[in-house]
Write a protein that holds these residues in place. Structure first.
Motif, PDB file in Angstrom:
ATOM      1  N   GLU A   1       9.463  76.106  38.323  1.00 13.30           N
ATOM      2  CA  GLU A   1       9.153  77.172  39.268  1.00 13.30           C
ATOM      3  C   GLU A   1      10.370  78.090  39.324  1.00 13.30           C
ATOM      4  O   GLU A   1      11.474  77.641  39.624  1.00 13.30           O
ATOM      5  CB  GLU A   1       8.861  76.593  40.649  1.00 13.30           C
ATOM      6  CG  GLU A   1       8.519  77.667  41.666  1.00 13.30           C
ATOM      7  CD  GLU A   1       7.996  77.068  42.960  1.00 13.30           C
ATOM      8  OE1 GLU A   1       6.780  76.918  43.099  1.00 13.30           O
ATOM      9  OE2 GLU A   1       8.825  76.727  43.822  1.00 13.30           O
TER      10      GLU A   1
ATOM     11  N   ILE B   1       4.126  74.471  32.484  1.00 14.73           N
ATOM     12  CA  ILE B   1       3.760  75.354  33.606  1.00 14.73           C
ATOM     13  C   ILE B   1       4.947  76.234  34.013  1.00 14.73           C
ATOM     14  O   ILE B   1       6.072  75.751  34.127  1.00 14.73           O
ATOM     15  CB  ILE B   1       3.311  74.490  34.809  1.00 14.73           C
ATOM     16  CG1 ILE B   1       2.047  73.711  34.460  1.00 14.73           C
ATOM     17  CG2 ILE B   1       3.119  75.347  36.059  1.00 14.73           C
ATOM     18  CD1 ILE B   1       1.784  72.544  35.397  1.00 14.73           C
TER      19      ILE B   1
ATOM     20  N   GLY C   1       5.742  78.740  37.186  1.00 13.48           N
ATOM     21  CA  GLY C   1       5.357  79.351  38.457  1.00 13.48           C
ATOM     22  C   GLY C   1       6.447  80.291  38.925  1.00 13.48           C
ATOM     23  O   GLY C   1       7.577  80.271  38.409  1.00 13.48           O
ATOM     24  N   TYR C   2       6.108  81.131  39.882  1.00 12.92           N
ATOM     25  CA  TYR C   2       7.101  82.074  40.406  1.00 12.92           C
ATOM     26  C   TYR C   2       7.010  82.051  41.923  1.00 12.92           C
ATOM     27  O   TYR C   2       5.939  82.235  42.501  1.00 12.92           O
ATOM     28  CB  TYR C   2       6.833  83.487  39.884  1.00 12.92           C
ATOM     29  CG  TYR C   2       7.938  84.465  40.214  1.00 12.92           C
ATOM     30  CD1 TYR C   2       8.948  84.736  39.295  1.00 12.92           C
ATOM     31  CD2 TYR C   2       7.994  85.092  41.458  1.00 12.92           C
ATOM     32  CE1 TYR C   2       9.975  85.619  39.602  1.00 12.92           C
ATOM     33  CE2 TYR C   2       9.028  85.971  41.773  1.00 12.92           C
ATOM     34  CZ  TYR C   2      10.004  86.227  40.840  1.00 12.92           C
ATOM     35  OH  TYR C   2      11.029  87.099  41.156  1.00 12.92           O
ATOM     36  N   ARG C   3       8.162  81.806  42.569  1.00 15.63           N
ATOM     37  CA  ARG C   3       8.209  81.727  44.033  1.00 15.63           C
ATOM     38  C   ARG C   3       8.961  82.924  44.596  1.00 15.63           C
ATOM     39  O   ARG C   3       9.993  83.307  44.071  1.00 15.63           O
ATOM     40  CB  ARG C   3       8.924  80.437  44.436  1.00 15.63           C
ATOM     41  CG  ARG C   3       8.887  80.187  45.919  1.00 15.63           C
ATOM     42  CD  ARG C   3       9.363  78.768  46.245  1.00 15.63           C
ATOM     43  NE  ARG C   3       8.628  78.273  47.386  1.00 15.63           N
ATOM     44  CZ  ARG C   3       9.177  77.728  48.453  1.00 15.63           C
ATOM     45  NH1 ARG C   3      10.467  77.560  48.537  1.00 15.63           N
ATOM     46  NH2 ARG C   3       8.430  77.332  49.459  1.00 15.63           N
TER      47      ARG C   3
ATOM     48  N   LEU D   1       2.060  83.663  33.614  1.00 18.38           N
ATOM     49  CA  LEU D   1       2.426  82.665  34.628  1.00 18.38           C
ATOM     50  C   LEU D   1       1.207  81.804  34.964  1.00 18.38           C
ATOM     51  O   LEU D   1       0.063  82.227  34.754  1.00 18.38           O
ATOM     52  CB  LEU D   1       2.909  83.370  35.901  1.00 18.38           C
ATOM     53  CG  LEU D   1       4.264  84.074  35.803  1.00 18.38           C
ATOM     54  CD1 LEU D   1       4.450  85.031  36.979  1.00 18.38           C
ATOM     55  CD2 LEU D   1       5.397  83.046  35.774  1.00 18.38           C
ATOM     56  N   GLN D   2       1.474  80.619  35.545  1.00 22.88           N
ATOM     57  CA  GLN D   2       0.360  79.735  35.928  1.00 22.88           C
ATOM     58  C   GLN D   2       0.061  79.778  37.421  1.00 22.88           C
ATOM     59  O   GLN D   2      -1.006  79.380  37.866  1.00 22.88           O
ATOM     60  CB  GLN D   2       0.665  78.290  35.510  1.00 22.88           C
ATOM     61  CG  GLN D   2       0.317  78.003  34.067  1.00 22.88           C
ATOM     62  CD  GLN D   2       1.089  78.889  33.113  1.00 22.88           C
ATOM     63  OE1 GLN D   2       2.305  78.805  33.032  1.00 22.88           O
ATOM     64  NE2 GLN D   2       0.386  79.765  32.411  1.00 22.88           N
ATOM     65  N   TYR D   3       1.041  80.184  38.238  1.00 25.36           N
ATOM     66  CA  TYR D   3       0.759  80.323  39.668  1.00 25.36           C
ATOM     67  C   TYR D   3       1.842  81.166  40.329  1.00 25.36           C
ATOM     68  O   TYR D   3       2.930  81.353  39.772  1.00 25.36           O
ATOM     69  CB  TYR D   3       0.652  78.953  40.363  1.00 25.36           C
ATOM     70  CG  TYR D   3       1.951  78.185  40.493  1.00 25.36           C
ATOM     71  CD1 TYR D   3       2.769  78.321  41.622  1.00 25.36           C
ATOM     72  CD2 TYR D   3       2.385  77.323  39.499  1.00 25.36           C
ATOM     73  CE1 TYR D   3       3.954  77.626  41.739  1.00 25.36           C
ATOM     74  CE2 TYR D   3       3.566  76.614  39.607  1.00 25.36           C
ATOM     75  CZ  TYR D   3       4.349  76.766  40.731  1.00 25.36           C
ATOM     76  OH  TYR D   3       5.537  76.090  40.841  1.00 25.36           O
TER      77      TYR D   3
ATOM     78  N   HIS E   1       3.787  81.690  44.317  1.00 23.63           N
ATOM     79  CA  HIS E   1       4.081  80.832  45.465  1.00 23.63           C
ATOM     80  C   HIS E   1       4.930  81.614  46.464  1.00 23.63           C
ATOM     81  O   HIS E   1       5.969  82.151  46.108  1.00 23.63           O
ATOM     82  CB  HIS E   1       4.867  79.615  44.934  1.00 23.63           C
ATOM     83  CG  HIS E   1       5.150  78.559  45.943  1.00 23.63           C
ATOM     84  ND1 HIS E   1       5.854  77.427  45.618  1.00 23.63           N
ATOM     85  CD2 HIS E   1       4.848  78.458  47.246  1.00 23.63           C
ATOM     86  CE1 HIS E   1       5.953  76.659  46.681  1.00 23.63           C
ATOM     87  NE2 HIS E   1       5.360  77.265  47.692  1.00 23.63           N
TER      88      HIS E   1
END
Ligand SMILES: Cc1cc2nc3c(=O)[nH]c(=O)nc-3n(C[C@H](O)[C@H](O)[C@H](O)COP(=O)(O)O)c2cc1C
Length: 223
Positions: free
Chosen positions: A29, A84, A86-88, A116-118, A120
């Motif tokens: 992430e 995976i 992700g980016y927060r 990207l996969q999700y 956050h």
């Protein structure tokens, strides 16, 4: 930092992600939240550069986007499309020059173009309303979720302690999944408690008489 040193920093993120991949994790992430380096490049309050990396909204987006690209390239080099990414992010900042929701939505649009996969959001309060730059009657979660419009799964956090808190947050429809910080620190066996119908045992406050217990667990979770 010179322009080249910033590129070197981008590569450092990719190298860190490569170590994570080689160590056997499922993904990484990218920490674009909480005022740390990536957010500092995105924010006009902290990014005072007038070169490739700053000076306009588009240029302030380059550092976070370059990191996503570099990690994706690393993943391709290892033939690991399943890894995976992700980016927060923290959606807004106070202060005149701080990140506005309008700016954040522009970054969300750009992130949605990336593999990207999700996404956050890190918040202290899941239900916090927009400060400025979008409809202030709506929550930040709702506004970002609407913008994503099903194109990526969206995770949200913020003061969700009990199973009921998590269910209520999920049922808003603003997130595909909730993430938990403090409740896990207070209840290292949180998932077990919920799965086995022991919700009544979930602790929501810090017990000073039990401080050693938290110390041991916080080292586990935050080191
Ligand atoms: C002691 C502590 C350390 C934290 N460190 C990080 C961190 O390193 N990275 C991060 O993305 N969020 C960090 N957070 C924020 C949490 O991930 C989370 O967004 C926030 O605590 C709100 O969720 P919660 O109310 O479920 O804890 C930290 C929170 C606490 C309380």
């Amino acid at each position: 930092m010179t322009e080249q040193e910033v590129w070197d920093m981008v590569q450092s993120y990719a190298y860190a992600a490569e170590l994570v991949l080689r160590a056997g994790f499922d993904g990484v992430e990218i920490h674009g939240a909480n005022g740390w380096q990536i957010q500092q490049f995105f924010s006009a309050a902290t990014n005072l550069r007038h070169d490739y990396w700053g000076g306009s909204l588009e240029k302030r987006m380059r550092f976070p986007l370059a990191i996503v690209d570099a990690i994706d390239e690393m993943r391709r080099k290892h033939h690991r499309p399943d890894f995976i990414i992700g980016y927060r992010f923290s959606p807004e900042e106070p202060g005149e020059q701080g990140i506005t929701m309008k700016e954040m939505l522009a970054l969300v649009d750009a992130l949605l173009e990336k593999p990207l996969q999700y996404l956050h959001i890190s918040l202290w309060d899941f239900y916090k309303k927009v400060r400025r730059g979008a409809d202030t009657n709506l929550t930040r979660m709702q506004v970002v979720h609407d913008r994503i419009n099903g194109r990526l799964p969206f995770f949200g956090s913020g003061n969700l302690y009990t199973a009921d808190d998590m269910l209520k947050a999920y049922q808003t429809g603003w997130v595909e999944s909730v993430s938990i910080g403090k409740s896990i620190m207070l209840n290292p066996n949180l998932v077990d408690l919920i799965e086995n119908g022991r919700e009544a045992e979930i602790q929501t406050t810090f017990d000073w008489d039990n401080a050693d217990f938290y110390h041991t667990n916080s080292v586990l979770f935050w080191s």
